[in-house]
Write a protein that holds these residues in place. Structure first.
Motif, PDB file in Angstrom:
ATOM      1  N   GLY A  18       2.085   3.644  -0.868  1.00 12.35           N
ATOM      2  CA  GLY A  18       1.245   3.107   0.194  1.00 12.35           C
ATOM      3  C   GLY A  18      -0.222   3.067  -0.192  1.00 12.35           C
ATOM      4  N   PHE A  19      -0.697   4.128  -0.827  1.00  9.77           N
ATOM      5  CA  PHE A  19      -2.098   4.151  -1.260  1.00  9.77           C
ATOM      6  C   PHE A  19      -2.361   3.075  -2.310  1.00  9.77           C
ATOM      7  CE2 PHE A  19      -5.564   5.840  -3.962  1.00  9.77           C
ATOM      8  CZ  PHE A  19      -6.562   5.886  -2.990  1.00  9.77           C
ATOM      9  N   GLY A  20      -1.440   2.920  -3.248  1.00  5.14           N
ATOM     10  CA  GLY A  20      -1.586   1.871  -4.248  1.00  5.14           C
ATOM     11  C   GLY A  20      -1.610   0.490  -3.614  1.00  5.14           C
ATOM     12  N   GLY A  21      -0.788   0.289  -2.599  1.00  8.47           N
ATOM     13  CA  GLY A  21      -0.765  -0.999  -1.908  1.00  8.47           C
ATOM     14  C   GLY A  21      -2.052  -1.298  -1.163  1.00  8.47           C
ATOM     15  N   VAL A  22      -2.624  -0.275  -0.527  1.00 10.03           N
ATOM     16  CA  VAL A  22      -3.905  -0.462   0.165  1.00 10.03           C
ATOM     17  C   VAL A  22      -4.984  -0.859  -0.842  1.00 10.03           C
ATOM     18  CG1 VAL A  22      -5.736   0.718   1.436  1.00 10.03           C
ATOM     19  CG2 VAL A  22      -3.356   1.061   2.095  1.00 10.03           C
ATOM     20  N   CYS A  23      -4.980  -0.213  -2.001  1.00 10.91           N
ATOM     21  CA  CYS A  23      -5.945  -0.568  -3.060  1.00 10.91           C
ATOM     22  C   CYS A  23      -5.768  -2.023  -3.485  1.00 10.91           C
ATOM     23  CB  CYS A  23      -5.765   0.348  -4.271  1.00 10.91           C
ATOM     24  SG  CYS A  23      -6.187   2.083  -3.983  1.00 10.91           S
ATOM     25  N   LEU A  24      -4.513  -2.452  -3.633  1.00 14.56           N
ATOM     26  CA  LEU A  24      -4.236  -3.825  -4.042  1.00 14.56           C
ATOM     27  C   LEU A  24      -4.740  -4.832  -3.013  1.00 14.56           C
ATOM     28  CD1 LEU A  24      -1.081  -5.277  -5.659  1.00 14.56           C
ATOM     29  CD2 LEU A  24      -1.831  -6.238  -3.498  1.00 14.56           C
ATOM     30  N   VAL A  25      -4.445  -4.586  -1.740  1.00 15.26           N
ATOM     31  CA  VAL A  25      -4.840  -5.538  -0.698  1.00 15.26           C
ATOM     32  C   VAL A  25      -6.359  -5.636  -0.592  1.00 15.26           C
ATOM     33  CG1 VAL A  25      -4.789  -6.012   1.782  1.00 15.26           C
ATOM     34  CG2 VAL A  25      -2.717  -5.266   0.626  1.00 15.26           C
ATOM     35  N   PRO A  78      -1.085  -7.577   6.067  1.00 18.95           N
ATOM     36  CA  PRO A  78      -0.626  -6.897   4.858  1.00 18.95           C
ATOM     37  C   PRO A  78      -1.020  -5.432   4.791  1.00 18.95           C
ATOM     38  CG  PRO A  78      -2.360  -8.496   4.333  1.00 18.95           C
ATOM     39  CD  PRO A  78      -1.945  -8.737   5.753  1.00 18.95           C
ATOM     40  N   ILE A  79      -2.178  -5.054   5.357  1.00 19.35           N
ATOM     41  CA  ILE A  79      -2.573  -3.633   5.352  1.00 19.35           C
ATOM     42  C   ILE A  79      -1.558  -2.808   6.136  1.00 19.35           C
ATOM     43  CG2 ILE A  79      -4.207  -2.028   6.428  1.00 19.35           C
ATOM     44  CD1 ILE A  79      -5.241  -2.819   3.813  1.00 19.35           C
ATOM     45  N   VAL A  80      -1.134  -3.320   7.299  1.00 18.85           N
ATOM     46  CA  VAL A  80      -0.147  -2.605   8.110  1.00 18.85           C
ATOM     47  C   VAL A  80       1.177  -2.501   7.366  1.00 18.85           C
ATOM     48  CG1 VAL A  80       1.257  -2.775  10.213  1.00 18.85           C
ATOM     49  CG2 VAL A  80      -1.209  -3.160  10.325  1.00 18.85           C
ATOM     50  N   GLY A  81       1.492  -3.530   6.584  1.00 20.66           N
ATOM     51  CA  GLY A  81       2.779  -3.548   5.898  1.00 20.66           C
ATOM     52  C   GLY A  81       2.810  -2.866   4.552  1.00 20.66           C
ATOM     53  N   VAL A  82       1.644  -2.637   3.943  1.00 18.19           N
ATOM     54  CA  VAL A  82       1.657  -2.169   2.553  1.00 18.19           C
ATOM     55  C   VAL A  82       2.240  -0.768   2.383  1.00 18.19           C
ATOM     56  CG1 VAL A  82      -0.182  -3.600   1.610  1.00 18.19           C
ATOM     57  CG2 VAL A  82      -0.764  -1.456   2.726  1.00 18.19           C
ATOM     58  N   THR A  83       1.977   0.146   3.313  1.00 18.64           N
ATOM     59  CA  THR A  83       2.468   1.515   3.116  1.00 18.64           C
ATOM     60  C   THR A  83       3.989   1.541   3.032  1.00 18.64           C
ATOM     61  OG1 THR A  83       0.529   2.484   4.144  1.00 18.64           O
ATOM     62  CG2 THR A  83       2.500   3.861   4.024  1.00 18.64           C
ATOM     63  N   PRO A  84       4.716   1.052   4.049  1.00 26.41           N
ATOM     64  CA  PRO A  84       6.178   1.053   3.911  1.00 26.41           C
ATOM     65  C   PRO A  84       6.662   0.113   2.818  1.00 26.41           C
ATOM     66  CG  PRO A  84       5.526  -0.110   5.906  1.00 26.41           C
ATOM     67  CD  PRO A  84       4.297   0.563   5.372  1.00 26.41           C
ATOM     68  N   PHE A 277      -5.172  -9.631 -11.986  1.00 27.89           N
ATOM     69  CA  PHE A 277      -5.508  -8.497 -12.849  1.00 27.89           C
ATOM     70  C   PHE A 277      -6.186  -7.362 -12.080  1.00 27.89           C
ATOM     71  CE2 PHE A 277      -7.550  -5.872 -15.916  1.00 27.89           C
ATOM     72  CZ  PHE A 277      -6.708  -5.891 -17.024  1.00 27.89           C
ATOM     73  N   PRO A 278      -7.315  -7.595 -11.390  1.00 23.09           N
ATOM     74  CA  PRO A 278      -7.962  -6.461 -10.716  1.00 23.09           C
ATOM     75  C   PRO A 278      -7.133  -5.869  -9.587  1.00 23.09           C
ATOM     76  CG  PRO A 278      -9.047  -8.523 -10.137  1.00 23.09           C
ATOM     77  CD  PRO A 278      -8.096  -8.832 -11.245  1.00 23.09           C
ATOM     78  N   ALA A 279      -6.423  -6.721  -8.828  1.00 18.52           N
ATOM     79  CA  ALA A 279      -5.656  -6.222  -7.685  1.00 18.52           C
ATOM     80  C   ALA A 279      -4.527  -5.312  -8.138  1.00 18.52           C
ATOM     81  CB  ALA A 279      -5.105  -7.395  -6.865  1.00 18.52           C
ATOM     82  N   ASN A 280      -3.777  -5.738  -9.148  1.00 14.82           N
ATOM     83  CA  ASN A 280      -2.647  -4.935  -9.596  1.00 14.82           C
ATOM     84  C   ASN A 280      -3.077  -3.757 -10.459  1.00 14.82           C
ATOM     85  OD1 ASN A 280      -0.022  -6.332  -8.643  1.00 14.82           O
ATOM     86  ND2 ASN A 280      -1.340  -7.998  -9.324  1.00 14.82           N
ATOM     87  N   ALA A 281      -4.195  -3.904 -11.150  1.00 16.26           N
ATOM     88  CA  ALA A 281      -4.764  -2.747 -11.843  1.00 16.26           C
ATOM     89  C   ALA A 281      -5.110  -1.664 -10.820  1.00 16.26           C
ATOM     90  CB  ALA A 281      -6.010  -3.166 -12.624  1.00 16.26           C
ATOM     91  N   ALA A 282      -5.735  -2.077  -9.705  1.00 18.33           N
ATOM     92  CA  ALA A 282      -6.091  -1.124  -8.643  1.00 18.33           C
ATOM     93  C   ALA A 282      -4.846  -0.505  -8.024  1.00 18.33           C
ATOM     94  CB  ALA A 282      -6.914  -1.839  -7.567  1.00 18.33           C
ATOM     95  N   CYS A 283      -3.795  -1.314  -7.854  1.00 12.09           N
ATOM     96  CA  CYS A 283      -2.553  -0.812  -7.261  1.00 12.09           C
ATOM     97  C   CYS A 283      -1.932   0.293  -8.107  1.00 12.09           C
ATOM     98  CB  CYS A 283      -1.554  -1.966  -7.094  1.00 12.09           C
ATOM     99  SG  CYS A 283       0.084  -1.433  -6.554  1.00 12.09           S
ATOM    100  N   PHE A 284      -1.747   0.026  -9.395  1.00 12.90           N
ATOM    101  CA  PHE A 284      -1.086   1.014 -10.240  1.00 12.90           C
ATOM    102  C   PHE A 284      -1.958   2.241 -10.478  1.00 12.90           C
ATOM    103  CE2 PHE A 284       1.962  -2.352 -11.495  1.00 12.90           C
ATOM    104  CZ  PHE A 284       3.135  -1.618 -11.347  1.00 12.90           C
TER     105      PHE A 284
END
Length: 301
Positions: A18-25, A78-84, A277-284
């Motif tokens: 969930g935290f990685g997803g919030v970073c990505l969004v 997407p923010i509401v959905g990213v954690t689950p 690149f930046p979004a998925n770098a932030a996610c992982f």
């Protein structure tokens, strides 16, 4: 092949994913808005220029006309959905790996990692499809100058009122067509790059932040290289008026190729690749940092 990570606790996976997803969004949503607007802009009349001439023109017009907030239109969904969603995504990948292991210490091949990634795409579609539908509708609303929805909840209520649960889940098949192969590529590429970037004699879990960012960013590039054509079809289908495409994605594909050529399947390519690149770098990086933190505070969970 390099050492595989041990199975992750579902509880830790939930919070770290969930935290990685919030970073990505947060990092990637502005360019996602540009992508959707480019993909769904109306065909120009003969002799008239298109609404947006390209990625940077769309970015400039959005920023001038709506300010920075315009770039974040539709982000609440997407923010509401990213954690689950990301919890289920990373859990699905871990489950896919475990199902292919005969013994807990088995090392998986890259095709097996690809298959595990595809399973994660199936898992996330249940959450992704309605969130994507709402996000796309809110993103194009400002460009049309018409305010039909007062936010994601209002959008979901109206969609349900108009067409029931099928209206909310419109585009599910196309979401599956996008996410299943793209997720396989996503996770396989990340694991492959982590193995390559791990110094001799070191563990994958000890990778530095810059190397995690690089691996995650390139994984995002490979993911979207596979996902863009079905994503264009999905965005067009999900934002079309009811009844416009009775045969689903086949009608969308025929119309796009007939009227705008095969290149139309790669609309928004520049915006997607700049964002990937930046979004998925932030996610992982967010995921790995959160996992290390959770392993430190609750090692036995």
């Amino acid at each position: 092949m390099a050492e595989q990570p041990q199975p992750i606790s579902p509880v830790k996976n939930f919070f770290a994913g969930g935290f990685g997803g919030v970073c990505l969004v947060f990092v990637g949503h502005p360019l996602d808005t540009i992508k959707v607007r480019l993909q769904t802009q109306p065909k120009p009349q003969p002799g008239q220029p298109p609404l947006y001439s390209g990625t940077f023109d769309c970015f400039r017009k959005t920023l001038v006309g709506e300010g920075v907030r315009g770039l974040y239109k539709g982000m609440a969904a997407p923010i509401v959905g990213v954690t689950p969603m990301f919890a289920v995504c990373f859990f699905g990948f871990g489950l896919g790996k475990r199902l292919q292991q005969r013994k807990p210490d088995d090392i998986l091949t890259y095709p097996q990692l690809f298959a595990a990634g595809m399973l994660s795409g199936v898992f996330t579609t249940v959450i992704m499809a309605p969130g994507e539908r709402i996000k796309c509708l809110l993103q194009i609303q400002a460009a049309t100058g018409e305010t039909k929805y007062n936010g994601p909840l209002d959008c979901a209520k109206q969609l349900y009122r108009e067409a029931g649960i099928r209206g909310v889940y419109k585009g599910t098949v196309l979401t599956l067509m996008r996410d299943v192969p793209a997720s396989g590529m996503y996770f396989m590429t990340y694991e492959w790059l982590k193995n390559i970037l791990t110094p001799e004699g070191k563990s994958v879990s000890d990778l530095s932040a810059p190397r995690i960012l690089f691996a995650g960013g390139l994984a995002g590039i490979f993911n979207w290289a596979v996902a863009i054509p079905p994503d264009v079809l999905k965005s067009r289908f999900q934002t079309a008026p009811p009844g416009k495409y009775p045969n689903g994605f086949r009608d969308v594909l025929r119309e796009l190729v007939r009227e705008e050529g095969v290149a139309s399947l790669y609309k928004g390519f520049t915006a997607v690749m700049i964002r990937a690149f930046p979004a998925n770098a932030a996610c992982f990086l967010g995921f790995e940092v959160a996992m290390k933190f959770l392993n430190w505070i609750v090692p036995g969970l």
